[in-house]
Design a protein around this motif. Structure first.
Motif, PDB file in Angstrom:
ATOM      1  N   TRP A  55      -3.293  -1.683  -0.802  1.00 20.88           N
ATOM      2  CA  TRP A  55      -2.177  -0.788  -0.498  1.00 20.88           C
ATOM      3  C   TRP A  55      -2.333   0.584  -1.179  1.00 20.88           C
ATOM      4  O   TRP A  55      -1.413   1.399  -1.117  1.00 20.88           O
ATOM      5  CB  TRP A  55      -0.867  -1.400  -0.996  1.00 20.88           C
ATOM      6  N   HIS A 113       7.740  -5.039   2.018  1.00 20.40           N
ATOM      7  CA  HIS A 113       6.731  -4.794   3.042  1.00 20.40           C
ATOM      8  C   HIS A 113       5.748  -5.959   3.033  1.00 20.40           C
ATOM      9  O   HIS A 113       5.196  -6.300   1.985  1.00 20.40           O
ATOM     10  CB  HIS A 113       5.927  -3.520   2.755  1.00 20.40           C
ATOM     11  N   TRP A 115       2.189  -7.310   4.953  1.00 25.84           N
ATOM     12  CA  TRP A 115       1.100  -6.908   5.856  1.00 25.84           C
ATOM     13  C   TRP A 115       0.211  -8.110   6.141  1.00 25.84           C
ATOM     14  O   TRP A 115      -0.216  -8.812   5.224  1.00 25.84           O
ATOM     15  CB  TRP A 115       0.326  -5.775   5.188  1.00 25.84           C
ATOM     16  N   ALA A 139       4.185  -5.404   8.866  1.00 30.61           N
ATOM     17  CA  ALA A 139       3.064  -4.665   9.449  1.00 30.61           C
ATOM     18  C   ALA A 139       2.003  -5.651   9.921  1.00 30.61           C
ATOM     19  O   ALA A 139       1.421  -6.378   9.113  1.00 30.61           O
ATOM     20  CB  ALA A 139       2.467  -3.698   8.425  1.00 30.61           C
ATOM     21  N   PRO A 298      -1.858   0.001   7.835  1.00 34.31           N
ATOM     22  CA  PRO A 298      -1.436   0.773   6.663  1.00 34.31           C
ATOM     23  C   PRO A 298      -2.548   1.603   6.038  1.00 34.31           C
ATOM     24  O   PRO A 298      -2.264   2.542   5.279  1.00 34.31           O
ATOM     25  CB  PRO A 298      -0.959  -0.317   5.683  1.00 34.31           C
ATOM     26  N   TYR A 305       2.523   5.609   8.847  1.00 32.72           N
ATOM     27  CA  TYR A 305       3.207   4.383   8.403  1.00 32.72           C
ATOM     28  C   TYR A 305       4.357   4.740   7.463  1.00 32.72           C
ATOM     29  O   TYR A 305       5.507   4.303   7.649  1.00 32.72           O
ATOM     30  CB  TYR A 305       2.206   3.467   7.703  1.00 32.72           C
TER      31      TYR A 305
END
Length: 314
Positions: A55, A113, A115, A139, A298, A305
Motif C-alpha cells: 500500500w 480498505h 484489497w 478494491a 491501488p 483511487y
C-alpha cells in the motif's frame, strides 16, 4: 523491510513510519502516516499473500486526507508480523486479529480498505465488528460471483475434501518449488514490459519505479518457507468463493455501513462478472470500475483511487 521514516528510502514516502506493537503476545508490524484530529483513520488491509508495504504509494497519497494505518497481517508472506499458528492467515482469523489490533491501537472507528483477499478479510471484520468500521472500501475484493452449474456440483461434492487434503499437498510442493516461484516473480518485476497483462491484467510499467524496486527487494528477502502461510489464506478464500458461498453472501447482505466497491476492468483474478454480481446484490453500494486497471488497481491508479475515495467520503 522497515524504516523509522520511509523517506530514507524515497522522498515520495517521507512521513511513513514502520512501527511495532504487541497484540495479545504477538509482535505486530504496521505502517503509519498522516495526522488529523477527530478525522477517521484509514485502516488498510493488504492482499493476504503480500504485506502492508504493497500500500506504500497509496499511503503516501491518502495521508493527506487523515491518519493511515496499515498492519502486516499474521502469516503474511512478505510482512514482519509473527504468525501465532499455521492457520493465522485465514480470512476469519484475520478479522479477529483486526479486532484485537484496533482495540490495542485505540481505533474506535475507521474507514476500512480491503484489497484482493484483504477485501474478504475486510468483509469479515466489518460484519463481526461493525462498531469499528464507519465506512468500507473494497478494491478488487475476493468475493463470490456467479459460477456454472457443473462447477457448483463439483465444489458441493468435492470442495470440502479438497480443502482438507489440498493444503498439506501444496505445502509439500512449496518446500520444493517455493524459491522458483519467488524467482519467477522477480523476473516479472525486473522486466515489467515483458510481463504486462499476465494473470492480474495490469501493465506493470505503470507502477512507480520506487514501488517496483521495493517489491523486488522484498521478494529477494523472502524466506520460501513463509509461502506455506499463504496456503491457509488461499484455502479460506476458495472456501468463501466456492464451498461456503452462502455464508459469504450472508455477510455481504448483512453489512450496514456505506460501502465503496472499486474494480479494474482488466482484472483477470476478480473479474467484472463477479463485481457486477456483488453490485447487483448490493445496489445501495457505490460502484466504480477503472477501465484500464487490473488487479493491482491501488498501485497503477493510485491518485485516482485516493481521489475517488476522498470524493466519496465528502
Amino acid at each position: 523491510m522497515r524504516y523509522a521514516d520511509w523517506g530514507e528510502r524515497s522522498p515520495r514516502w517521507a512521513g511513513i513510519r514502520s512501527q511495532e506493537i504487541d497484540v495479545s503476545g504477538t509482535k505486530v508490524h504496521y505502517l503509519s502516516a498522516g495526522k488529523g484530529q477527530g478525522r477517521l483513520t484509514h485502516l488498510l488491509i493488504h492482499p493476504l499473500a503480500g504485506s502492508a508495504s504493497m500500500w506504500m504509494d497509496t499511503i503516501a497519497e491518502l495521508s493527506a486526507h487523515g491518519p493511515v494505518i496499515a498492519p502486516d497481517l499474521p502469516g503474511s508472506v512478505f510482512g514482519h508480523t509473527d504468525s501465532p499458528h499455521p492457520r493465522a492467515s485465514k480470512a476469519e482469523l484475520g478479522a479477529r486479529f483486526l479486532r484485537a489490533f484496533t482495540g490495542r491501537m485505540g481505533l474506535k472507528v475507521t474507514v476500512t480498505h480491503g484489497w484482493s483477499m484483504g477485501g474478504l478479510v475486510a468483509v469479515h471484520f466489518a460484519t463481526s465488528s461493525p462498531d469499528r468500521v464507519d465506512r468500507l472500501v473494497l478494491a478488487c475484493p475476493a468475493l463470490p460471483g456467479p459460477i456454472p452449474p457443473d462447477e457448483v456440483t463439483f465444489w458441493r461434492v468435492l470442495g470440502r475434501p479438497l480443502l482438507v487434503v489440498g493444503p498439506g499437498l501444496l505445502r509439500g510442493v512449496l518446500r520444493v518449488a517455493g524459491q522458483r516461484m519467488i524467482d519467477f516473480k522477480l523476473r516479472a518485476y525486473a522486466d515489467p514490459g515483458a510481463w504486462s497483462g499476465g494473470v492480474v491484467g495490469d501493465d506493470l510499467e505503470r507502477l512507480s519505479p520506487e514501488m517496483l524496486a521495493l517489491l523486488r527487494d522484498e521478494l529477494r528477502a523472502t524466506d520460501p518457507r513463509r509461502l506455506g502461510d499463504a496456503i491457509a489464506a488461499f484455502a479460506s478464500v476458495l472456501s468463501s468463493l466456492y464451498v461456503n458461498r452462502d455464508a459469504a453472501h450472508r455477510m455481504i447482505d448483512q453489512l450496514g455501513m456505506p460501502t465503496l466497491l472499486l474494480a479494474g476492468a482488466q482484472d483477470k483474478l476478480v473479474t467484472t462478472t463477479t463485481i457486477d454480481d456483488v453490485a447487483a446484490r448490493r445496489p445501495d453500494w457505490t460502484h466504480r470500475t477503472f477501465p484500464s486497471a487490473g488487479h493491482l488497481l491501488p498501485l497503477t491508479e493510485t491518485r485516482e483511487y485516493v481521489a475517488t475515495v476522498a470524493d466519496w467520503l465528502d
